[in-house]
Scaffold this motif. Sequence first.
Motif, PDB file in Angstrom:
ATOM      1  N   GLY A  16       3.977  58.318 -25.966  1.00 49.60           N
ATOM      2  CA  GLY A  16       3.481  59.156 -24.885  1.00 49.60           C
ATOM      3  C   GLY A  16       2.942  60.488 -25.376  1.00 49.60           C
ATOM      4  N   SER A  17       2.598  61.348 -24.413  1.00 46.89           N
ATOM      5  CA  SER A  17       1.974  62.641 -24.714  1.00 46.89           C
ATOM      6  C   SER A  17       2.659  63.756 -23.940  1.00 46.89           C
ATOM      7  CB  SER A  17       0.488  62.616 -24.337  1.00 46.89           C
ATOM      8  OG  SER A  17      -0.222  61.648 -25.078  1.00 46.89           O
ATOM      9  N   GLY A  66      -3.629  64.323 -36.943  1.00 44.90           N
ATOM     10  CA  GLY A  66      -4.199  63.176 -36.251  1.00 44.90           C
ATOM     11  C   GLY A  66      -3.515  62.858 -34.936  1.00 44.90           C
ATOM     12  N   ARG A  67      -2.362  63.480 -34.690  1.00 46.45           N
ATOM     13  CA  ARG A  67      -1.633  63.242 -33.433  1.00 46.45           C
ATOM     14  C   ARG A  67      -1.549  64.498 -32.572  1.00 46.45           C
ATOM     15  NH1 ARG A  67       3.609  61.981 -33.497  1.00 46.45           N
ATOM     16  NH2 ARG A  67       4.070  63.122 -35.440  1.00 46.45           N
ATOM     17  N   PHE A  68      -1.423  65.654 -33.188  1.00 46.54           N
ATOM     18  CA  PHE A  68      -1.288  66.924 -32.473  1.00 46.54           C
ATOM     19  C   PHE A  68      -2.581  67.722 -32.606  1.00 46.54           C
ATOM     20  CE2 PHE A  68       3.642  67.523 -32.834  1.00 46.54           C
ATOM     21  CZ  PHE A  68       3.825  66.235 -32.348  1.00 46.54           C
ATOM     22  N   THR A  69      -2.895  68.478 -31.560  1.00 48.88           N
ATOM     23  CA  THR A  69      -4.060  69.358 -31.580  1.00 48.88           C
ATOM     24  C   THR A  69      -3.671  70.717 -31.032  1.00 48.88           C
ATOM     25  OG1 THR A  69      -5.566  67.478 -31.224  1.00 48.88           O
ATOM     26  CG2 THR A  69      -6.435  69.686 -30.813  1.00 48.88           C
ATOM     27  N   LEU A  86       3.510  60.358 -29.573  1.00 52.34           N
ATOM     28  CA  LEU A  86       4.786  60.955 -29.963  1.00 52.34           C
ATOM     29  C   LEU A  86       5.756  59.912 -30.499  1.00 52.34           C
ATOM     30  CD1 LEU A  86       5.049  63.526 -27.081  1.00 52.34           C
ATOM     31  CD2 LEU A  86       5.250  64.086 -29.515  1.00 52.34           C
ATOM     32  N   LYS A  87       6.549  60.357 -31.466  1.00 49.25           N
ATOM     33  CA  LYS A  87       7.536  59.506 -32.114  1.00 49.25           C
ATOM     34  C   LYS A  87       8.928  60.083 -31.889  1.00 49.25           C
ATOM     35  CE  LYS A  87       4.247  58.680 -35.891  1.00 49.25           C
ATOM     36  NZ  LYS A  87       4.042  58.787 -37.374  1.00 49.25           N
ATOM     37  N   VAL A 124      11.814  62.708 -27.441  1.00 50.28           N
ATOM     38  CA  VAL A 124      11.039  61.471 -27.443  1.00 50.28           C
ATOM     39  C   VAL A 124      12.006  60.309 -27.643  1.00 50.28           C
ATOM     40  CG1 VAL A 124       9.111  60.217 -28.469  1.00 50.28           C
ATOM     41  CG2 VAL A 124       9.120  62.724 -28.485  1.00 50.28           C
ATOM     42  N   SER A 125      12.043  59.424 -26.665  1.00 47.01           N
ATOM     43  CA  SER A 125      12.965  58.292 -26.735  1.00 47.01           C
ATOM     44  C   SER A 125      12.237  57.041 -27.204  1.00 47.01           C
ATOM     45  CB  SER A 125      13.588  58.048 -25.371  1.00 47.01           C
ATOM     46  OG  SER A 125      12.588  57.821 -24.399  1.00 47.01           O
TER      47      SER A 125
END
Length: 126
Positions: A16-17, A66-69, A86-87, A124-125
């Motif tokens: 998710g985000s 590549g995942r966060f901005t 998210l991990k 993050v689950s």
Amino acid sequence: QVQVVESGGGSVQAGGSLRLSCANSGYTSIWKVIGWFRQHPGKGREGVAAIYNGGSGPVYADSVKGRFTISQDNANNTVYLQMNSLKPEDTAMYYCAVGPWLYGSERLSPEKYNDWGQGILVTVSS
């Protein structure tokens, strides 16, 4: 007096985000860096992303590239951290901080920053 206030944390499932916001005010110089940091339980604070005031020169930790901005809305002096894909290992307290003009990897060094927000929890689950 410098004020730094984070918002937007919460809980999300893996993949998710979330978007974190950092409203900062009171810094007398325009020559500043705004950074996002995180702290896992029992660990030290680590740099996640940083940006120059005005929105230029974003820098990221390898773990989030590549995942966060990171971005800045100059109109309301707010810096955002958009977190995608998210991990569970992204679970941490996230902090926003304002510091003097820094170069290179210094921008991800928490000891270089002077003014910190109170932190916000991201969970993050799996």
